[in-house]
Design a protein around this motif. Sequence first.
Motif, PDB file in Angstrom:
ATOM      1  N   ARG A  54      61.828  77.551  31.880  1.00  0.00           N
ATOM      2  CA  ARG A  54      61.751  76.717  33.080  1.00  0.00           C
ATOM      3  C   ARG A  54      63.087  76.682  33.821  1.00  0.00           C
ATOM      4  O   ARG A  54      63.125  76.648  35.030  1.00  0.00           O
ATOM      5  N   SER A  55      64.195  76.695  33.082  1.00  0.00           N
ATOM      6  CA  SER A  55      65.513  76.672  33.743  1.00  0.00           C
ATOM      7  C   SER A  55      66.085  78.077  33.929  1.00  0.00           C
ATOM      8  O   SER A  55      66.778  78.337  34.902  1.00  0.00           O
ATOM      9  N   LYS A  56      65.760  79.000  33.027  1.00  0.00           N
ATOM     10  CA  LYS A  56      66.306  80.355  33.103  1.00  0.00           C
ATOM     11  C   LYS A  56      65.490  81.287  34.008  1.00  0.00           C
ATOM     12  O   LYS A  56      65.977  82.313  34.431  1.00  0.00           O
ATOM     13  N   GLY A  57      64.215  80.941  34.231  1.00  0.00           N
ATOM     14  CA  GLY A  57      63.356  81.808  35.029  1.00  0.00           C
ATOM     15  C   GLY A  57      62.905  83.040  34.278  1.00  0.00           C
ATOM     16  O   GLY A  57      62.439  84.012  34.870  1.00  0.00           O
ATOM     17  N   ALA A  58      63.038  83.008  32.967  1.00  0.00           N
ATOM     18  CA  ALA A  58      62.611  84.113  32.106  1.00  0.00           C
ATOM     19  C   ALA A  58      62.420  83.577  30.695  1.00  0.00           C
ATOM     20  O   ALA A  58      63.069  82.607  30.302  1.00  0.00           O
ATOM     21  N   CYS A  59      61.553  84.219  29.957  1.00  0.00           N
ATOM     22  CA  CYS A  59      61.307  83.823  28.574  1.00  0.00           C
ATOM     23  C   CYS A  59      62.444  84.338  27.683  1.00  0.00           C
ATOM     24  O   CYS A  59      62.948  85.448  27.893  1.00  0.00           O
ATOM     25  N   ILE A  60      62.832  83.540  26.710  1.00  0.00           N
ATOM     26  CA  ILE A  60      63.925  83.946  25.816  1.00  0.00           C
ATOM     27  C   ILE A  60      63.443  84.812  24.657  1.00  0.00           C
ATOM     28  O   ILE A  60      64.265  85.406  23.952  1.00  0.00           O
ATOM     29  N   LEU A  61      62.125  84.893  24.454  1.00  0.00           N
ATOM     30  CA  LEU A  61      61.597  85.751  23.390  1.00  0.00           C
ATOM     31  C   LEU A  61      61.799  87.214  23.765  1.00  0.00           C
ATOM     32  O   LEU A  61      61.905  87.545  24.953  1.00  0.00           O
ATOM     33  N   PRO A  62      61.841  88.105  22.782  1.00  0.00           N
ATOM     34  CA  PRO A  62      61.968  89.533  23.102  1.00  0.00           C
ATOM     35  C   PRO A  62      60.832  89.974  24.028  1.00  0.00           C
ATOM     36  O   PRO A  62      59.702  89.493  23.920  1.00  0.00           O
ATOM     37  N   GLY A  92      41.859  82.385  22.908  1.00  0.00           N
ATOM     38  CA  GLY A  92      43.265  82.156  22.577  1.00  0.00           C
ATOM     39  C   GLY A  92      44.236  83.174  23.143  1.00  0.00           C
ATOM     40  O   GLY A  92      45.306  82.801  23.625  1.00  0.00           O
ATOM     41  N   GLN A  93      43.904  84.452  23.090  1.00  0.00           N
ATOM     42  CA  GLN A  93      44.847  85.471  23.549  1.00  0.00           C
ATOM     43  C   GLN A  93      45.129  85.336  25.042  1.00  0.00           C
ATOM     44  O   GLN A  93      46.254  85.537  25.490  1.00  0.00           O
ATOM     45  N   MET A  94      44.118  84.950  25.825  1.00  0.00           N
ATOM     46  CA  MET A  94      44.328  84.740  27.256  1.00  0.00           C
ATOM     47  C   MET A  94      45.221  83.515  27.471  1.00  0.00           C
ATOM     48  O   MET A  94      46.121  83.533  28.309  1.00  0.00           O
ATOM     49  N   LYS A  95      44.998  82.475  26.699  1.00  0.00           N
ATOM     50  CA  LYS A  95      45.817  81.263  26.797  1.00  0.00           C
ATOM     51  C   LYS A  95      47.261  81.566  26.412  1.00  0.00           C
ATOM     52  O   LYS A  95      48.199  81.111  27.078  1.00  0.00           O
ATOM     53  N   VAL A  96      47.470  82.353  25.361  1.00  0.00           N
ATOM     54  CA  VAL A  96      48.822  82.745  24.949  1.00  0.00           C
ATOM     55  C   VAL A  96      49.527  83.480  26.088  1.00  0.00           C
ATOM     56  O   VAL A  96      50.694  83.230  26.371  1.00  0.00           O
ATOM     57  N   LEU A  97      48.808  84.364  26.775  1.00  0.00           N
ATOM     58  CA  LEU A  97      49.387  85.082  27.914  1.00  0.00           C
ATOM     59  C   LEU A  97      49.867  84.107  28.972  1.00  0.00           C
ATOM     60  O   LEU A  97      51.013  84.181  29.424  1.00  0.00           O
ATOM     61  N   PHE A  98      49.005  83.186  29.386  1.00  0.00           N
ATOM     62  CA  PHE A  98      49.399  82.251  30.439  1.00  0.00           C
ATOM     63  C   PHE A  98      50.524  81.323  29.998  1.00  0.00           C
ATOM     64  O   PHE A  98      51.386  80.976  30.804  1.00  0.00           O
ATOM     65  N   ASP A  99      50.532  80.935  28.739  1.00  0.00           N
ATOM     66  CA  ASP A  99      51.638  80.107  28.240  1.00  0.00           C
ATOM     67  C   ASP A  99      52.973  80.847  28.365  1.00  0.00           C
ATOM     68  O   ASP A  99      53.981  80.247  28.722  1.00  0.00           O
ATOM     69  N   ARG A 100      52.959  82.127  28.089  1.00  0.00           N
ATOM     70  CA  ARG A 100      54.190  82.912  28.092  1.00  0.00           C
ATOM     71  C   ARG A 100      54.698  83.245  29.487  1.00  0.00           C
ATOM     72  O   ARG A 100      55.887  83.525  29.664  1.00  0.00           O
ATOM     73  N   ILE A 101      53.825  83.257  30.499  1.00  0.00           N
ATOM     74  CA  ILE A 101      54.275  83.684  31.831  1.00  0.00           C
ATOM     75  C   ILE A 101      54.341  82.531  32.833  1.00  0.00           C
ATOM     76  O   ILE A 101      54.489  82.758  34.033  1.00  0.00           O
ATOM     77  N   VAL A 102      54.291  81.307  32.348  1.00  0.00           N
ATOM     78  CA  VAL A 102      54.304  80.144  33.236  1.00  0.00           C
ATOM     79  C   VAL A 102      55.521  80.174  34.174  1.00  0.00           C
ATOM     80  O   VAL A 102      55.412  79.824  35.346  1.00  0.00           O
ATOM     81  N   TYR A 103      56.664  80.612  33.697  1.00  0.00           N
ATOM     82  CA  TYR A 103      57.895  80.638  34.499  1.00  0.00           C
ATOM     83  C   TYR A 103      57.771  81.534  35.721  1.00  0.00           C
ATOM     84  O   TYR A 103      58.465  81.328  36.717  1.00  0.00           O
ATOM     85  N   GLY A 104      56.902  82.534  35.676  1.00  0.00           N
ATOM     86  CA  GLY A 104      56.724  83.447  36.796  1.00  0.00           C
ATOM     87  C   GLY A 104      55.557  83.069  37.702  1.00  0.00           C
ATOM     88  O   GLY A 104      55.367  83.665  38.753  1.00  0.00           O
ATOM     89  N   MET A 105      54.799  82.078  37.280  1.00  0.00           N
ATOM     90  CA  MET A 105      53.631  81.638  38.047  1.00  0.00           C
ATOM     91  C   MET A 105      53.918  80.362  38.850  1.00  0.00           C
ATOM     92  O   MET A 105      53.359  80.158  39.902  1.00  0.00           O
ATOM     93  N   MET A 106      54.790  79.521  38.299  1.00  0.00           N
ATOM     94  CA  MET A 106      55.182  78.287  38.977  1.00  0.00           C
ATOM     95  C   MET A 106      56.597  77.913  38.563  1.00  0.00           C
ATOM     96  O   MET A 106      57.069  78.330  37.518  1.00  0.00           O
ATOM     97  N   ARG A 107      57.264  77.175  39.418  1.00  0.00           N
ATOM     98  CA  ARG A 107      58.647  76.772  39.142  1.00  0.00           C
ATOM     99  C   ARG A 107      58.699  75.248  39.086  1.00  0.00           C
ATOM    100  O   ARG A 107      58.107  74.558  39.915  1.00  0.00           O
ATOM    101  N   ASP A 108      59.414  74.732  38.094  1.00  0.00           N
ATOM    102  CA  ASP A 108      59.615  73.283  38.012  1.00  0.00           C
ATOM    103  C   ASP A 108      60.584  72.841  39.095  1.00  0.00           C
ATOM    104  O   ASP A 108      61.575  73.510  39.371  1.00  0.00           O
ATOM    105  N   THR A 109      60.272  71.736  39.713  1.00  0.00           N
ATOM    106  CA  THR A 109      61.174  71.111  40.678  1.00  0.00           C
ATOM    107  C   THR A 109      61.282  69.641  40.283  1.00  0.00           C
ATOM    108  O   THR A 109      60.499  69.162  39.461  1.00  0.00           O
TER     109      THR A 109
END
Length: 190
Positions: A54-62, A92-109
């Motif tokens: 949310r703050s970095k704009g990218a996931c920290i996982l590999p 579940g696999q679709m949900k895992v995808l969306f959980d992982r890419i939230v930073y690129g779909m919306m930004r916290d303000t």
Amino acid sequence: MKILILNGSPRKRGFISGMLDIMCEEAKKLGGQVEIVRTNDLNIKPCMGCMACRSKGACILPEDDSVSVLRKIQDSDAIILGAPCYWGNIPGQMKVLFDRIVYGMMRDTPRFPEPLMKGKKCILLSSCTTPWPFNILFNQSHGAIRAMREVCRYSGFKIVKAIERGGTAKNPEITDNDRAKCIKAIRKLY
């Protein structure tokens, strides 16, 4: 028009896959560039809930397949999400995808989430074995549509059509009515 189809069904020849194939074929007839991604074929580690993205704009996982799917979503003009109902939700696999890419779909303000996919369109598709109208009343296919709608709404997509089909246990064949709904939905993208 560039269209990305995200197939959340684990069944390669199931009802959802067949309906998405009809949409793919129709979009290509209308001149669309279409790519289908099957979420069950993706290698994605689950989100750890660290909130660093949310703050970095990218996931920290590999980096894994979630990053390439996010790029495809960002590069598309429209997406089609198709998923069968699993316990009133998406698989579940679709949900895992969306959980992982939230930073690129919306930004916290500080006030409200900022959608990052404004101007893009989408179609939602779900099915379940629960017969109509109970698939709606008991939030079966309706629950899966609700989950996909939340992702799309917070991301800024304009949902042009949601298709729900109950009763696939007794009636697993794609009917002429189902086919017509797919074709009509694709035409709404253009």
